[in-house]
Design a protein around this motif. Sequence first.
Motif, PDB file in Angstrom:
ATOM      1  N   ASN A   1       0.812  -1.219   0.000  1.00  9.97           N
ATOM      2  CA  ASN A   1       0.000   0.000   0.000  1.00  9.97           C
ATOM      3  C   ASN A   1       0.848   1.272   0.000  1.00  9.97           C
ATOM      4  O   ASN A   1       0.317   2.368   0.201  1.00  9.97           O
ATOM      5  CB  ASN A   1      -0.963  -0.005   1.181  1.00  9.97           C
ATOM      6  CG  ASN A   1      -2.039  -1.060   1.022  1.00  9.97           C
ATOM      7  OD1 ASN A   1      -2.506  -1.310  -0.086  1.00  9.97           O
ATOM      8  ND2 ASN A   1      -2.417  -1.690   2.112  1.00  9.97           N
ATOM      9  N   GLY A   2       2.164   1.135  -0.174  1.00  5.19           N
ATOM     10  CA  GLY A   2       3.020   2.294  -0.331  1.00  5.19           C
ATOM     11  C   GLY A   2       3.836   2.724   0.871  1.00  5.19           C
ATOM     12  O   GLY A   2       4.563   3.713   0.793  1.00  5.19           O
ATOM     13  N   ALA A   3       3.731   2.009   1.983  1.00  3.57           N
ATOM     14  CA  ALA A   3       4.495   2.399   3.176  1.00  3.57           C
ATOM     15  C   ALA A   3       5.987   2.230   2.931  1.00  3.57           C
ATOM     16  O   ALA A   3       6.420   1.272   2.289  1.00  3.57           O
ATOM     17  CB  ALA A   3       4.071   1.566   4.374  1.00  3.57           C
ATOM     18  N   LYS A   4       6.742   3.159   3.441  1.00  4.36           N
ATOM     19  CA  LYS A   4       8.199   3.077   3.348  1.00  4.36           C
ATOM     20  C   LYS A   4       8.815   2.638   4.679  1.00  4.36           C
ATOM     21  O   LYS A   4       9.941   2.172   4.711  1.00  4.36           O
ATOM     22  CB  LYS A   4       8.771   4.426   2.937  1.00  4.36           C
ATOM     23  CG  LYS A   4       8.304   4.862   1.558  1.00  4.36           C
ATOM     24  CD  LYS A   4       9.224   5.883   0.970  1.00  4.36           C
ATOM     25  CE  LYS A   4       8.758   6.399  -0.363  1.00  4.36           C
ATOM     26  NZ  LYS A   4       8.545   5.437  -1.389  1.00  4.36           N
ATOM     27  N   PHE A   5       8.036   2.820   5.762  1.00  4.92           N
ATOM     28  CA  PHE A   5       8.534   2.505   7.093  1.00  4.92           C
ATOM     29  C   PHE A   5       7.517   1.664   7.858  1.00  4.92           C
ATOM     30  O   PHE A   5       6.330   1.656   7.533  1.00  4.92           O
ATOM     31  CB  PHE A   5       8.804   3.795   7.880  1.00  4.92           C
ATOM     32  CG  PHE A   5       9.864   4.646   7.259  1.00  4.92           C
ATOM     33  CD1 PHE A   5      11.198   4.313   7.396  1.00  4.92           C
ATOM     34  CD2 PHE A   5       9.534   5.769   6.523  1.00  4.92           C
ATOM     35  CE1 PHE A   5      12.186   5.090   6.804  1.00  4.92           C
ATOM     36  CE2 PHE A   5      10.509   6.560   5.935  1.00  4.92           C
ATOM     37  CZ  PHE A   5      11.840   6.212   6.077  1.00  4.92           C
ATOM     38  N   CYS A   6       7.997   1.009   8.898  1.00  3.30           N
ATOM     39  CA  CYS A   6       7.158   0.298   9.853  1.00  3.30           C
ATOM     40  C   CYS A   6       6.113   1.280  10.383  1.00  3.30           C
ATOM     41  O   CYS A   6       6.363   2.483  10.478  1.00  3.30           O
ATOM     42  CB  CYS A   6       8.053  -0.205  10.985  1.00  3.30           C
ATOM     43  SG  CYS A   6       7.201  -0.882  12.417  1.00  3.30           S
ATOM     44  N   ASP A   7       4.947   0.762  10.727  1.00  5.13           N
ATOM     45  CA  ASP A   7       3.895   1.638  11.244  1.00  5.13           C
ATOM     46  C   ASP A   7       3.592   1.399  12.724  1.00  5.13           C
ATOM     47  O   ASP A   7       2.530   1.756  13.206  1.00  5.13           O
ATOM     48  CB  ASP A   7       2.623   1.514  10.407  1.00  5.13           C
ATOM     49  CG  ASP A   7       1.984   0.138  10.479  1.00  5.13           C
ATOM     50  OD1 ASP A   7       2.635  -0.819  10.965  1.00  5.13           O
ATOM     51  OD2 ASP A   7       0.836   0.000  10.026  1.00  5.13           O
ATOM     52  N   CYS A   8       4.565   0.834  13.458  1.00  9.21           N
ATOM     53  CA  CYS A   8       4.380   0.683  14.905  1.00  9.21           C
ATOM     54  C   CYS A   8       4.350   2.083  15.529  1.00  9.21           C
ATOM     55  O   CYS A   8       4.732   3.071  14.888  1.00  9.21           O
ATOM     56  CB  CYS A   8       5.497  -0.168  15.504  1.00  9.21           C
ATOM     57  SG  CYS A   8       7.079   0.695  15.700  1.00  9.21           S
ATOM     58  N   PRO A   9       3.903   2.199  16.771  1.00 15.21           N
ATOM     59  CA  PRO A   9       3.820   3.527  17.392  1.00 15.21           C
ATOM     60  C   PRO A   9       5.149   4.289  17.415  1.00 15.21           C
ATOM     61  O   PRO A   9       5.172   5.502  17.178  1.00 15.21           O
ATOM     62  CB  PRO A   9       3.324   3.231  18.805  1.00 15.21           C
ATOM     63  CG  PRO A   9       2.563   1.951  18.670  1.00 15.21           C
ATOM     64  CD  PRO A   9       3.315   1.158  17.625  1.00 15.21           C
ATOM     65  N   ALA A  10       6.248   3.606  17.679  1.00 11.21           N
ATOM     66  CA  ALA A  10       7.534   4.300  17.738  1.00 11.21           C
ATOM     67  C   ALA A  10       7.954   4.802  16.351  1.00 11.21           C
ATOM     68  O   ALA A  10       8.365   5.953  16.199  1.00 11.21           O
ATOM     69  CB  ALA A  10       8.611   3.391  18.328  1.00 11.21           C
ATOM     70  N   CYS A  11       7.843   3.956  15.344  1.00 14.95           N
ATOM     71  CA  CYS A  11       8.238   4.373  13.995  1.00 14.95           C
ATOM     72  C   CYS A  11       7.310   5.460  13.454  1.00 14.95           C
ATOM     73  O   CYS A  11       7.761   6.373  12.750  1.00 14.95           O
ATOM     74  CB  CYS A  11       8.281   3.173  13.055  1.00 14.95           C
ATOM     75  SG  CYS A  11       9.692   2.071  13.378  1.00 14.95           S
ATOM     76  N   THR A  12       6.044   5.395  13.791  1.00  9.46           N
ATOM     77  CA  THR A  12       5.103   6.436  13.372  1.00  9.46           C
ATOM     78  C   THR A  12       5.494   7.779  13.987  1.00  9.46           C
ATOM     79  O   THR A  12       5.491   8.810  13.301  1.00  9.46           O
ATOM     80  CB  THR A  12       3.667   6.040  13.764  1.00  9.46           C
ATOM     81  OG1 THR A  12       3.340   4.822  13.083  1.00  9.46           O
ATOM     82  CG2 THR A  12       2.668   7.107  13.381  1.00  9.46           C
TER      83      THR A  12
END
Length: 117
Positions: A94-105
């Motif tokens: 879906n186009g994410a470049k990074f992890c979407d965990c709370p810390a990475c967000t």
Amino acid sequence: MTKELTSYMIEKVTALMEAPTCCAEAKAVCREWLDAVGTDKEAETTKKLFAEVEADIMPVDGLIAFAGSEAGVKVFGEEMAKNVLAHAEEIKKNGAKFCDCPACTACAAIIAKKAEL
């Protein structure tokens, strides 16, 4: 830093510090930065904060590689590693470049303001 930018950064740095997926080193840098806001150490600790968040944010490809590895299974457990891998592959699709965990967000939100600082 404008009042609005300061408020934004405090919110995101606090979110990072409180994220269950935040490492101890990042928590310490976040605390140091929060303590330095409005002091003569703010610029120095802001550089340190950006260095930390840029080092800590997990590229989605790295998450996929880790979750699919033996080390990932050791950290997450077999079932959770499969779930994390599937999730990471889905967000990448879906186009994410990074992890979407709370810390990475939170790291991504902080990095997004780097040019303004």
